[in-house]
Design a protein around this motif. Structure first.
Motif, mmCIF file in Angstrom:
data_model
loop_
_atom_site.group_PDB
_atom_site.id
_atom_site.type_symbol
_atom_site.label_atom_id
_atom_site.label_comp_id
_atom_site.label_asym_id
_atom_site.label_seq_id
_atom_site.Cartn_x
_atom_site.Cartn_y
_atom_site.Cartn_z
ATOM 1 N N SER A 46 0.824 -1.212 0.000
ATOM 2 C CA SER A 46 0.000 0.000 0.000
ATOM 3 C C SER A 46 0.854 1.255 0.000
ATOM 4 O O SER A 46 0.598 2.202 -0.749
ATOM 5 N N SER A 47 1.892 1.282 0.841
ATOM 6 C CA SER A 47 2.730 2.468 0.954
ATOM 7 C C SER A 47 3.528 2.720 -0.316
ATOM 8 O O SER A 47 3.800 3.871 -0.669
ATOM 9 N N TYR A 74 -9.825 1.049 8.026
ATOM 10 C CA TYR A 74 -9.491 -0.281 7.513
ATOM 11 C C TYR A 74 -8.286 -0.867 8.242
ATOM 12 O O TYR A 74 -8.247 -2.072 8.517
ATOM 13 N N LEU A 75 -7.287 -0.028 8.539
ATOM 14 C CA LEU A 75 -6.136 -0.516 9.301
ATOM 15 C C LEU A 75 -6.565 -0.972 10.696
ATOM 16 O O LEU A 75 -6.095 -1.993 11.196
ATOM 17 N N LEU A 118 -6.113 -0.971 1.490
ATOM 18 C CA LEU A 118 -5.362 0.232 1.141
ATOM 19 C C LEU A 118 -4.607 0.053 -0.172
ATOM 20 O O LEU A 118 -4.435 1.007 -0.932
ATOM 21 N N VAL A 119 -4.175 -1.171 -0.445
ATOM 22 C CA VAL A 119 -3.462 -1.438 -1.688
ATOM 23 C C VAL A 119 -4.368 -1.144 -2.877
ATOM 24 O O VAL A 119 -3.980 -0.452 -3.832
ATOM 25 N N ALA A 120 -5.601 -1.647 -2.819
ATOM 26 C CA ALA A 120 -6.544 -1.436 -3.923
ATOM 27 C C ALA A 120 -6.881 0.045 -4.090
ATOM 28 O O ALA A 120 -6.900 0.574 -5.209
ATOM 29 N N LEU A 173 -3.871 1.965 -5.508
ATOM 30 C CA LEU A 173 -3.624 1.614 -6.912
ATOM 31 C C LEU A 173 -4.565 2.380 -7.835
ATOM 32 O O LEU A 173 -4.151 2.907 -8.872
ATOM 33 N N VAL A 174 -5.836 2.422 -7.459
ATOM 34 C CA VAL A 174 -6.812 3.170 -8.265
ATOM 35 C C VAL A 174 -6.428 4.645 -8.310
ATOM 36 O O VAL A 174 -6.470 5.291 -9.369
ATOM 37 N N THR A 175 -6.035 5.205 -7.163
ATOM 38 C CA THR A 175 -5.639 6.617 -7.102
ATOM 39 C C THR A 175 -4.404 6.878 -7.958
ATOM 40 O O THR A 175 -4.320 7.893 -8.663
#
Length: 480
Positions: free
Chosen positions: A258-259, A386-387, A395-397, A400-402
């Protein structure tokens, strides 16, 4: 205080604790009262930081040329991006883990932080070397920021802050976990103030970008020293607990993914513009972006330093009331951010005209367009939720979209409408990820249609307040 725990597979149970140290003892009082105290200190700190930042900006823009801010913004964006690319969520793990105040766990985290610091600095130095070679071989656009011959050296020196900050005491993280932020707030303010005084003093004598860069290192040194000297608690030591390491890796693998994406996303605006415009234009954007970021500058520390620990504790102790806690926070947070967006839209050009000389007038219309950012940034709270729920994969999804949105929309709008199109794309590039957040929220009952619609009414209120301020000031100025 010292504590001992037994490792049972992947879980650990605290079996003995001695509370001889205030920074590690349980904080008495309800979660609500602790959140209020922590939020109060965060707001006090943010107001003071904003005041220092505005004063610093007013002085430094009269000392340095616009291209200095463009180069500094690019080097900082690259540095922060690489920090994110190697982030394994050590801070979030301390906040969330039941072992977050255990000495063996904290010593392991402290050791990993130092390894991470040197790793990040090495990556930054390697990137700077590649940039230097690419520029020497004529591979970079001649008028872009990346073509500046001084940029590689600026990146290397800027990035050394991560090595200094990796030595910061874990006592600060324990206080943050327990929502005890008074001394942490003072440390942040002292470091910022010392840095600003250094930049202005040395910059006034030299007018060199190196005064600007060295000021960042000074802030890191002050912050690290005070965390060891002023905060009470056990001395940090190097450690390597295998059970703690297993827990950190299990949690951190999703944070790393995610980071990595987040690092490209939150710094992608400057990285993209650095390859499209000259240093002066990026300097104008940097000034406008810094002002627009004051809204997030208030919100993000509240989310990370107050709401994230509070949501984590709520998820551990009262999972049935988790959604209600999120909604209560959002009513206040969303209304404030949307109202601030309307206020900035009304006052953008006036603020630039009031604060800066004619060299920076181009930042006015940029600030108006960037004022829409907080409307979408208010959904950052969802990622902390979510965390807290143990869903770092979400957060990964989202990121990635952003990321895809940013790196596709901004260049498209730049080549279609010029720099104004690019900045409009930056302002709204988070829109696609909002739809994903709404879909993910359904799984945890975190959607509230009434809230989503009602808080939008804050924008015209903020806009009217901004118009009233401009009119009142203009009338007073004219009358004078």
């Amino acid at each position: 205080g010292a504590s001992r725990y037994a490792g049972l597979g992947k879980s650990k149970v605290v079996i003995e604790t001695t509370n001889d140290d205030p920074s590690s003892s349980p904080i008495m009082g309800s979660l609500k009262s602790r959140v209020f105290r922590a939020g109060s200190w965060t707001l006090i700190g943010n107001v003071a930081k904003l005041a220092i930042q505005v004063l610093s900006s007013l002085i430094t823009t009269r000392i340095f040329e616009p291209q200095v801010f463009g180069l500094a913004a690019t080097s900082m964006a690259l540095y922060v991006m690489i920090c994110f690319l190697s982030d394994i969520g050590l801070g979030q793990a301390v906040f969330r883990s039941p072992n977050g105040e255990n000495r063996s766990f904290l010593n392991t985290v402290w050791t990993l932080r130092q390894l991470q610091g040197w790793f990040v600095w090495t990556l930054c130095a390697g990137f700077a070397a590649i940039l230097y070679l690419a520029n020497s071989w004529g591979w970079l656009p001649r008028n872009s920021v990346y073509a500046s011959p001084i940029l590689p050296a600026v990146i290397v020196v800027t990035a050394f802050s991560v090595v200094i900050l990796s030595l910061q005491s874990m006592k600060a993280w324990v206080l943050n976990r327990t929502l005890n932020l008074r001394r942490i707030t003072f440390i942040e303010l002292i470091a910022q103030l010392v840095s600003v005084v250094f930049i202005i003093s040395v910059g006034w004598m030299t007018h060199s970008i190196w005064a600007f860069i060295a000021g960042g290192l000074v802030a890191s040194v002050v912050k690290t020293l005070l965390s060891h000297i002023w905060l009470r608690g056990p001395t940090d030591r190097l450690g390597w607990d295998h059970d703690a390491l297993r827990e950190l890796i299990h949690f951190g693998k999703w944070i790393l993914l995610s980071s990595s994406v987040t690092g490209l996303t939150i710094n992608g605006d400057r990285l993209l513009l650095a390859g499209l415009v000259n240093p002066s234009a990026l300097g104008y954007y940097s000034i406008a972006s810094n002002i627009a970021a004051t809204v997030e500058g208030f919100a993000n520390p509240l989310i990370s330093n107050v709401m994230m620990p509070a949501l984590s504790e709520g998820a551990r102790k009262n999972p049935d009331r988790f959604s209600n806690t999120v909604f209560r926070i959002r009513w206040i947070l969303d209304s404030a951010m949307i109202g601030a967006a309307g206020f900035l839209f009304a006052t953008g050009t006036w603020v630039i005209h009031l604060l800066y000389d004619a060299r920076y007038s181009q930042a006015g219309w940029m600030l108006q367009l960037l004022s829409f950012i907080p409307i979408l940034s208010r959904y950052n709270l969802a990622q902390s939720a979510y965390l807290a729920l143990g869903r770092p994969n979400y957060l990964v999804a989202i990121n990635l979209v952003t990321l895809v949105s940013l790196f596709s929309i901004v260049p498209l709008l730049f080549y279609t409408f010029g720099i104004s199109g690019a900045i409009l794309g930056i302002a709204f590039h988070k829109a696609p990820s909002v739809f994903l957040i709404v879909w993910l929220n359904r799984k945890h009952q975190l959607n509230n249609l009434l809230l989503e619609v009602a808080v939008l009414g804050a924008w015209p209120i903020g806009w009217l307040a901004g118009l009233a301020l401009v009119a009142a000031f203009s009338h007073s100025w004219f009358a004078a």
